[in-house]
Design a protein around this motif. Structure first.
Motif, PDB file in Angstrom:
ATOM      1  N   ASP A 246      51.270  36.840 -19.266  1.00 49.99           N
ATOM      2  CA  ASP A 246      51.370  35.629 -17.864  1.00 49.99           C
ATOM      3  C   ASP A 246      53.351  36.805 -17.309  1.00 49.99           C
ATOM      4  O   ASP A 246      53.457  36.680 -18.143  1.00 49.99           O
ATOM      5  CB  ASP A 246      51.873  34.629 -17.722  1.00 49.99           C
ATOM      6  N   HIS A 249      55.912  37.885  -9.568  1.00 48.47           N
ATOM      7  CA  HIS A 249      55.793  38.292  -8.946  1.00 48.47           C
ATOM      8  C   HIS A 249      57.019  38.834  -9.483  1.00 48.47           C
ATOM      9  O   HIS A 249      57.895  40.201  -9.316  1.00 48.47           O
ATOM     10  CB  HIS A 249      55.125  38.425  -8.328  1.00 48.47           C
ATOM     11  N   ARG A 344      51.270  36.678 -12.366  1.00 42.10           N
ATOM     12  CA  ARG A 344      49.660  36.233 -12.176  1.00 42.10           C
ATOM     13  C   ARG A 344      48.931  36.049 -13.648  1.00 42.10           C
ATOM     14  O   ARG A 344      49.727  35.843 -14.893  1.00 42.10           O
ATOM     15  CB  ARG A 344      50.146  38.725 -13.386  1.00 42.10           C
ATOM     16  N   SER A 370      40.940  32.653 -18.179  1.00 43.54           N
ATOM     17  CA  SER A 370      42.354  32.909 -17.915  1.00 43.54           C
ATOM     18  C   SER A 370      43.179  31.890 -17.559  1.00 43.54           C
ATOM     19  O   SER A 370      42.372  30.499 -17.592  1.00 43.54           O
ATOM     20  CB  SER A 370      42.119  33.439 -16.268  1.00 43.54           C
ATOM     21  N   ASN A 378      42.064  31.503  -9.159  1.00 41.29           N
ATOM     22  CA  ASN A 378      42.396  32.773  -8.301  1.00 41.29           C
ATOM     23  C   ASN A 378      41.129  33.997  -9.283  1.00 41.29           C
ATOM     24  O   ASN A 378      40.409  33.909  -9.688  1.00 41.29           O
ATOM     25  CB  ASN A 378      43.069  33.235  -9.743  1.00 41.29           C
ATOM     26  N   ASP A 380      41.006  36.729 -10.348  1.00 39.06           N
ATOM     27  CA  ASP A 380      40.870  37.394 -11.930  1.00 39.06           C
ATOM     28  C   ASP A 380      39.351  37.242 -13.080  1.00 39.06           C
ATOM     29  O   ASP A 380      39.750  38.558 -13.627  1.00 39.06           O
ATOM     30  CB  ASP A 380      42.297  37.634 -12.275  1.00 39.06           C
ATOM     31  N   ARG A 411      49.318  30.968  -9.718  1.00 34.14           N
ATOM     32  CA  ARG A 411      48.825  32.123 -10.441  1.00 34.14           C
ATOM     33  C   ARG A 411      48.525  32.508  -8.661  1.00 34.14           C
ATOM     34  O   ARG A 411      47.915  31.625  -7.293  1.00 34.14           O
ATOM     35  CB  ARG A 411      47.710  32.786 -10.687  1.00 34.14           C
ATOM     36  N   GLN A 414      48.235  38.920  -8.203  1.00 32.29           N
ATOM     37  CA  GLN A 414      49.377  40.149  -7.836  1.00 32.29           C
ATOM     38  C   GLN A 414      48.736  41.661  -8.503  1.00 32.29           C
ATOM     39  O   GLN A 414      47.728  41.240  -9.365  1.00 32.29           O
ATOM     40  CB  GLN A 414      50.126  39.964  -9.794  1.00 32.29           C
ATOM     41  N   PRO A 417      44.766  41.932  -9.208  1.00 38.90           N
ATOM     42  CA  PRO A 417      44.640  41.682 -10.305  1.00 38.90           C
ATOM     43  C   PRO A 417      43.157  41.388 -10.908  1.00 38.90           C
ATOM     44  O   PRO A 417      41.720  41.373 -10.184  1.00 38.90           O
ATOM     45  CB  PRO A 417      43.795  39.750  -8.897  1.00 38.90           C
ATOM     46  N   GLN A 421      44.080  43.310 -15.999  1.00 38.55           N
ATOM     47  CA  GLN A 421      43.985  42.804 -17.235  1.00 38.55           C
ATOM     48  C   GLN A 421      42.879  43.009 -18.119  1.00 38.55           C
ATOM     49  O   GLN A 421      42.279  43.849 -19.761  1.00 38.55           O
ATOM     50  CB  GLN A 421      43.487  41.461 -17.002  1.00 38.55           C
ATOM     51  N   HIS A 741      54.435  44.940 -18.052  1.00 42.62           N
ATOM     52  CA  HIS A 741      53.125  44.326 -18.565  1.00 42.62           C
ATOM     53  C   HIS A 741      52.878  45.010 -20.344  1.00 42.62           C
ATOM     54  O   HIS A 741      52.881  44.318 -21.277  1.00 42.62           O
ATOM     55  CB  HIS A 741      52.237  44.582 -18.358  1.00 42.62           C
ATOM     56  N   GLU A 797      47.434  49.300  -5.557  1.00 44.87           N
ATOM     57  CA  GLU A 797      46.418  48.372  -7.000  1.00 44.87           C
ATOM     58  C   GLU A 797      46.666  49.313  -8.517  1.00 44.87           C
ATOM     59  O   GLU A 797      46.920  49.344  -9.456  1.00 44.87           O
ATOM     60  CB  GLU A 797      46.027  47.256  -6.206  1.00 44.87           C
TER      61      GLU A 797
END
Length: 848
Positions: A246, A249, A344, A370, A378, A380, A411, A414, A417, A421, A741, A797
């Protein structure tokens, strides 16, 4: 570079934009001098006479109910002018779409203030006073009593049998089906989702004791192909669990806001990624008419998805201003930004992957969970599956996922998204498979690369959707050559003393654009062209860059062009949100359509004044003239004639297919010159994506666990390059976001109290200039996308996933596959895992 480095510097600088005068060329943007000289005004730089200051009272508990609230002592303090509580907020408003569909407001969604906080740091009330010190002191005098409620900060905890629910009515969102359509009525909208409870059995949790992600019932799944046959025929099957972090931003500019009321209108100064699209959000949050809102956002200090349409907290100073009858500034601290500024969600992922002997992925079973926070779900989780299916083209795939509510900050999207991940979960498995199969890391990715109109995701109406184009193999090949991949892999020894080198490569992609938005420009009687831009100025320069496509079509030098942005009262068109890497693609299309509308009107005016037919004329070099030579006129002259002609030429009449916001802006600008307004109606066969091939080299000291990034290259497939300098900033800047990350950025929680321990930069550790190589490199193919007139796709992105995964893959190349199963990778993880010969971090626990 240190001794032994081969470097990845191109000897010949790339030249972009072949055949163009403006597209693909560097230039000085209109906002540059203001930014570097400090003249640019961000939200906190504005001041108004009699301005008050607002402070927030935040919840100290992760889940609670306010039992008693006494604000009398605070209100009695000299200088305290107003206190705002949740019962004074307007009810959430429904939304009416352009086609007449009513989107019902969800009473369970986030509000600016609450009496039942769902995470530590959620705002409960706000105080307005003559200065911040007085407001802060007033907060201390408020007497408040909480009733603690059960909480969960880890999604697996709430999924366990008898586990605590993060909300009183459950731990997941449940979507009811859309009602059937009625003939003659607008299309029906799905009802607002409700909250339900999902619990897995002890048997379903059995794998957790072995460090593998348990896989219980999920509300969503899809598949294509025969995965069981794929696994049966595979030469290698890997079943791996990986956890992503996690991460907040944390843009440098927090979500501060100034608000005041004047002549019945509310004026809001705040940062946003999307000027035109934030106004409807404010309308919805305040439940007022769109004509009563003026948004000023000329400069925004970053967003990364957290300010797509600003944030609901901006209504706090607006409502306090109305109550106190004075302007109110709400300055958000770094700690407050950590709580309310979005983040995120981590994904816990388990991948079972079947490979053929040559490395082709023939079966993939993907399962993700998630950590969503307490409010709106979200995307994601579903996005992770679609991105993985596109990027690695598995012959057969099943995807399952669940978005779980927790008592952690909300969340939102980000950068990349779900894509980041999914890529970060998948890439270490591919790296491991290459080593087990004896394959080169570039080669195994090349054989799985998307190409052309590559399919992705599940079938829709009997057919799988597909991309507009993909040239990722070319980017991978050129990147490997520029990075000198083969030389680095062959270099020996990898270890000298306590230092060991490793190289890594990663694929990455994300959505690259949308369609259907409007453009608006005016050719003035002095010959200058004014482009109206509803894009937010968040640092990417797309607010200005996209309009160079229009200037190119019109044949106008850029020094004769002006761009209006950053103020909703200045007649902006209907513009896409600046999120999902869609702006460059969507708004170059709109700019192109608008410039083509202007060209046609110029030809028609020339034909009316000089005789002949419009098709006998051409437009270039600030003139409209008869083809083959002959009579013509300047754009300035044509603009004057447009005013005389009126109607469609000066904006008093516009196309019926324009959005109502564009129509209103055109009406306000009518009569000022030749007005062109057009909707992007160009066809598009497929969904738009952009791609990156990322390469990295790391050096690890196995005695201390410390490592550094020696070299990095990102090679982009993003269609036509619009502005090289801006593109390079995006490619490398977003790569660094991804690198964060991998090397250290994360949340840390006290699981007993549900309290965040990483509320400041020095605790959450976003990357700094000291963490990246001195000479990071980037390049782009500059191959136009065939399904858009300018050829450009978005870029913001796609670099993120590659930035993170290439570092992780370089680390596993240096240290082996049994060191880490989650990101980020810290020095203590390396040391303890090397000593034990296996990953020593907890494989599943959240926020460690």
């Amino acid at each position: 570079m240190s001794k032994g480095d081969t470097g990845s510097v191109e000897t010949t600088p790339r030249v972009y934009g072949a055949g163009h005068k403006l597209i693909g060329k560097n230039y000085v943007t209109a906002d540059l001098y203001a930014k570097v000289t400090g003249q640019a005004k961000y939200a906190e730089d504005f001041h108004a006479e009699g301005m008050l200051f607002c402070k927030l009272l935040l919840s100290p508990l992760p889940h609670a109910r306010v039992k008693h609230l006494d604000v009398r002592q605070a209100l009695a303090m000299p200088g305290v002018k107003a206190i705002l509580t949740s019962d004074e907020l307007p009810p959430p408003a429904d939304t009416l779409t352009d086609n007449g569909t009513v989107i019902r407001a969800n009473p369970k969604s986030e509000r600016a203030l609450t009496m039942e906080p769902l995470y530590q740091g959620e705002p409960i009330l706000a105080v307005a006073a003559v200065d911040e010190f007085t407001a802060a002191e007033a907060i201390e005098k408020i007497r408040i009593e909480f009733e603690p409620l059960p909480f969960a900060i880890d999604p697996l905890d709430t999924l366990r049998p008898g586990g605590p629910n993060p909300r009183t009515d459950g731990n997941i969102w449940v979507q009811s089906p859309t009602p059937p359509a009625v003939v003659g009525a607008p299309p029906p909208a799905p009802p607002p989702p409700t909250i339900g409870a999902l619990k897995w059995t002890e048997a379903e949790f059995a794998d957790a004791k072995y460090g593998r992600l348990p896989m219980g019932k999920t509300p969503d799944e899809w598949s294509y192909g025969d995965i069981e046959a794929g696994f049966k025929n595979a030469a290698l099957v890997l079943d791996e669990t990986f956890v992503t972090p996690d991460t907040s931003h944390q843009p440098l500019e927090t979500r501060s806001a100034l608000s005041y009321w004047q002549n019945g209108k509310v004026y809001v100064h705040t940062g946003t990624q999307s000027t035109a699209q934030t106004v409807p959000a404010i309308v919805r949050w305040l439940n007022i008419d769109v004509s009563k809102v003026v948004l000023v956002s000329e400069y925004t200090g970053g967003g990364f998805g957290s300010k797509v349409t600003a944030g609901v907290s901006l209504i706090i100073p607006a409502l306090l201003s109305k109550k106190a009858n004075a302007p109110v500034m709400m300055r958000i601290s770094r700690e407050e930004e950590t709580f309310i500024g979005r983040a995120r969600p981590s994904l816990l992922g388990r991948m079972k992957v079947g490979f053929s002997k040559n490395g082709r992925i023939i079966a993939l079973d993907m399962f993700v969970i998630s950590n969503n926070g307490p409010y709106d779900a979200n995307g994601d989780v579903p996005t992770s599956g679609r991105i993985v299916s596109l990027l690695y083209q598995p012959e057969a795939m099943r995807w399952r996922g669940v978005t779980v509510l927790t008592n952690t900050p909300p969340r939102s999207a980000q950068s990349a998204p779900g894509g980041l991940q999914g890529i970060v979960i998948m890439e270490p498995i591919i790296a491991k498979a290459a080593r087990k199969l004896g394959l080169d890391q570039v080669a195994i990715r090349r054989i799985n690369c998307p190409e052309g109109k590559a399919p992705f995701g599940p079938e829709v109406k009997g057919k799988r959707p597909y991309a507009t184009s993909a040239f990722l193999k070319e980017a991978l090949d050129r990147g490997a050559e520029q990075f000198k991949w083969s030389e680095r892999v062959a270099r020996t020894p990898k270890r000298i003393g306590t230092k060991v080198r490793g190289v890594g490569v990663s694929l990455s992609c994300y959505v690259g654009g949308t369609v259907g938005f409007d453009g608006l420009l005016v050719i003035k009687p002095d010959g200058r062209v004014n482009f109206q831009s509803g894009i937010g100025n968040l640092g990417t320069e797309s607010v200005i860059d996209v309009h160079r496509a229009g200037a190119e079509v019109l044949g106008v030098p850029w020094e004769k062009c002006d761009v209006t942005w950053g103020d909703s009262s200045k007649n902006l068109p209907f513009t896409c949100v600046s999120g999902g890497s869609q702006t460059t693609h969507a708004m170059t299309r709109a700019a192109y359509a608008t410039a083509m509308d202007a060209r046609q009107k110029l030809k028609e005016i020339a034909a009316k004044r000089l005789g002949g037919k419009p098709e006998n004329y051409d437009v270039a070099n600030e003139r409209v003239f008869r083809k083959g030579g002959g009579a013509g006129m300047t754009l300035a002259q044509a603009a004057k004639y447009a005013i005389q002609l009126g109607g469609i030429y000066d904006g008093h009449e516009v196309s019926a297919d324009l959005n109502r916001r564009t129509k209103a802006s055109a009406a306000a600008l009518a009569g000022q010159g030749l007005l062109a307004a057009a909707k992007d109606n160009y066809p598009r066969d497929g969904a738009t994506f952009s791609y990156i091939a990322s390469f990295a080299e790391v050096e690890v000291d196995v005695e201390t666990g410390k490592y550094k990034i020696v070299d990095f290259l990102a090679y982009a497939d993003v269609g036509s390059v619009i502005h090289p300098r801006s593109l390079g900033g995006q490619v490398l800047g977003r790569s660094v976001l991804g690198i964060g990350h991998a090397i250290g950025q994360k949340w840390v929680y006290d699981p007993h109290y549900g309290a965040m321990l990483s509320t400041r930069f020095y605790q959450s550790k976003p990357p700094t200039i000291l963490d990246v190589p001195v000479d990071m490199q980037w390049a782009a193919l500059d191959i136009p996308d065939p399904e858009t007139p300018v050829g450009a796709r978005g870029v913001g992105e796609p670099p993120v996933g590659g930035g993170c995964a290439s570092i992780l893959n370089a680390l596993s190349d240096a240290l082996g596959d049994e060191i880490f199963q989650r990101a980020p990778v810290n020095a203590d993880t390396i040391l303890t895992s090397l000593e034990a010969g296996r990953p020593m971090q907890h494989p599943l626990m959240a926020h460690i």
